[in-house]
Scaffold this motif. Structure first.
Motif, PDB file in Angstrom:
ATOM      1  N   ASP A  30       6.481   1.490   6.573  1.00 52.18           N
ATOM      2  CA  ASP A  30       4.917   0.886   6.603  1.00 52.18           C
ATOM      3  C   ASP A  30       4.345   1.632   5.438  1.00 52.18           C
ATOM      4  N   ASP A  31       4.195   1.597   4.471  1.00 53.21           N
ATOM      5  CA  ASP A  31       4.591   0.555   3.841  1.00 53.21           C
ATOM      6  C   ASP A  31       5.280   0.472   2.652  1.00 53.21           C
ATOM      7  N   HIS A  40       0.880  -1.467   0.196  1.00 55.21           N
ATOM      8  CA  HIS A  40       0.346  -0.062   0.667  1.00 55.21           C
ATOM      9  C   HIS A  40       1.162   1.082  -0.411  1.00 55.21           C
ATOM     10  N   ASP A  94       3.626  -6.240   3.929  1.00 57.85           N
ATOM     11  CA  ASP A  94       3.323  -4.617   4.542  1.00 57.85           C
ATOM     12  C   ASP A  94       3.902  -6.077   6.714  1.00 57.85           C
ATOM     13  N   GLU A 136      -5.036   1.531   2.552  1.00 55.13           N
ATOM     14  CA  GLU A 136      -5.689   0.987   3.635  1.00 55.13           C
ATOM     15  C   GLU A 136      -5.116   0.755   4.852  1.00 55.13           C
ATOM     16  N   GLU A 137      -4.638   2.161   5.299  1.00 53.18           N
ATOM     17  CA  GLU A 137      -4.486   2.610   7.238  1.00 53.18           C
ATOM     18  C   GLU A 137      -5.997   2.951   7.663  1.00 53.18           C
TER      19      GLU A 137
HETATM   20 ZN    ZN Z   1       0.470  -1.658   6.533  1.00 52.78          ZN
END
Ligand code: ZN
Length: 427
Positions: A155-156, A92, A212, A189-190
């Motif tokens: 991340d990420d 992501h 991830d 994604e977060e």
């Molecule tokens: Zn992540």
């Protein structure tokens, strides 16, 4: 490989791609487009096939199959070539909204020799083995941190840099045998929307992995199951001077009572670890007239998750019974489910990942995730998608770090995975 992986990573983390829950667009922030467009241009230059950036900010590309050895029948006779399962790899592009991702100034601590790492932007911060035990295994490695005022964004972007390096490796070394590999870079994604607008038909894959995760060797094929709850309390507002005679019912006070009644010693995030689930109030807006409290409910097992829903609903019912003048409602909605419910029926994606990790000389470890991943939703939608290590640690804050050599191990694992799935047969 190292220089390319490092320079990619440093380039990507300097682009602010923090996602934003308050935005309704997809991607939620314009910065994510900047990285997605850069990656698209780089994939075009590398010679990837079918490079496509969708209107919703999903970047997909194909690393075309190389010549695979034809499958051999048990008798020894050559069978007609069987198409290998299509492997997809995900990372992501967004970073967490929890901490600033603007003007990230990455610092490379070459040949780390142990001890605490300091941050020029915040002298109070220290990164050492008390908060980052894996540092003990990192002597001699090159550690990358931010400067103390932002997160790093491993991340990420570790996953992004790993997949881009994988693409370069496979596209420039056609002697490595593998089937078609689909790369997919996702937004948001977060904030839990990473696969909302992904068209799985477009992706056209049989098995997937998200890159991830943390420590080398880790595979996550179990996640929490998650529900969200909203409690609404309607009170009655009066002038406070007349409240005693005019029947004020304070929604704010009732909300506080409800929060105090939660069994925090056994199901708050702060008091649980490992496989214990929790009830977590994440936001409250409250006044005399009305209060709204948002919760997330988490547990690895459905009976545990359902129990947490019942606890919350029971407390709301009790509050309602004790306060007839108020109206208390509790609505629970599904978020995602533990991917293990699907993977346990066919463990091949996990088994082949273990095989790939062993083949680069490290021992695979299972790492149940106390959260959800894009893979939880993908797996439930029919595309099995365990999560693999990418080297990130202490994520979502200023202490975030990654070791370059751990990311290299992840690239090597992905190369092996490509080979192993390339010689696997479809079922
Ligand atoms: Zn992540």
């Amino acid at each position: 490989m190292a220089d390319t992986l490092l320079s990619r990573f440093l380039r990507y983390v300097q682009i602010d791609t923090q996602s934003d829950e308050r935005s309704s667009s997809c991607p939620s922030t314009p910065g994510q487009w900047n990285l997605l467009r850069l990656l698209k241009a780089e994939l075009d230059t590398l010679g990837a096939a079918n490079v496509r950036l969708t209107d919703a900010g999903y970047l997909m590309a194909t690393i075309p199959a190389t010549n695979l050895p034809a499958a051999t029948k048990k008798s020894g006779a050559r069978s007609p070539r069987i198409q290998a399962p299509r492997l997809a790899l995900f990372a992501h592009v967004d970073t967490a909204p929890d901490f600033s991702g603007k003007d990230v100034k990455p610092i490379v601590h070459s040949n780390y020799q142990g001890g605490a790492i300091k941050f020029p932007g915040n002298p109070r911060l220290l990164l050492d083995e008390t908060v980052a035990p894996h540092l003990l295994d990192c002597k001699g490695k090159d550690i990358i941190t931010a400067s103390g005022t932002t997160l790093l964004g491993a991340d990420d972007k570790a996953g992004v840099a790993i997949l881009m390096t994988l693409a370069e490796t496979l596209l420039t070394q056609p002697r490595i045998p593998h089937g078609d590999i689909r790369l997919c870079f996702t937004p948001d994604e977060e904030i839990g929307r990473g696969t909302d607008k992904l068209n799985l038909k477009d992706l056209d894959a049989d098995v997937a992995y998200t890159l991830d995760g943390g420590t080398p060797g880790e595979i996550s094929w179990e996640t929490f199951s998650g529900d969200a709850a909203v409690v609404e309390i309607e009170g009655t507002s009066t002038h406070p001077g007349e409240a005693g005679t005019k029947g004020m019912v304070s929604a704010l006070h009732l909300a506080a009572k409800l929060l105090c009644a939660l069994p925090r010693e056994k199901c708050a995030p702060e008091s649980t670890t490992g496989r214990q689930g929790f009830i977590h109030p994440t936001r409250i807006e409250a006044g005399v007239e009305k209060a709204t409290i948002k919760f997330i409910l988490r547990d690895f097992q459905m009976p545990g998750l359902e129990e947490k829903g019942r606890i919350l609903q029971g407390l709301c019912k009790g509050l309602q019974a004790a306060t007839p003048g108020a109206r208390v409602s509790c609505k629970i909605r599904k978020q995602y489910r533990n991917m293990a419910y699907w993977l346990e029926k066919d463990m091949r994606p996990v088994d082949l990942a273990r095989q790939a990790i062993r083949s680069i000389g490290i021992e695979p470890t299972d790492h149940p995730v106390r959260g959800g991943t894009d893979g939880s939703r993908l797996t439930e939608s029919g595309l099995p998608a365990p999560n693999l290590f990418a080297g990130m640690h202490n994520i979502h804050g200023p202490l975030e770090w990654v070791a370059l050599q751990d990311m290299e191990l992840s690239v090597k694992t992905c190369v092996k995975l490509a080979e192993i799935w390339g010689s696997a047969t479809s079922r």
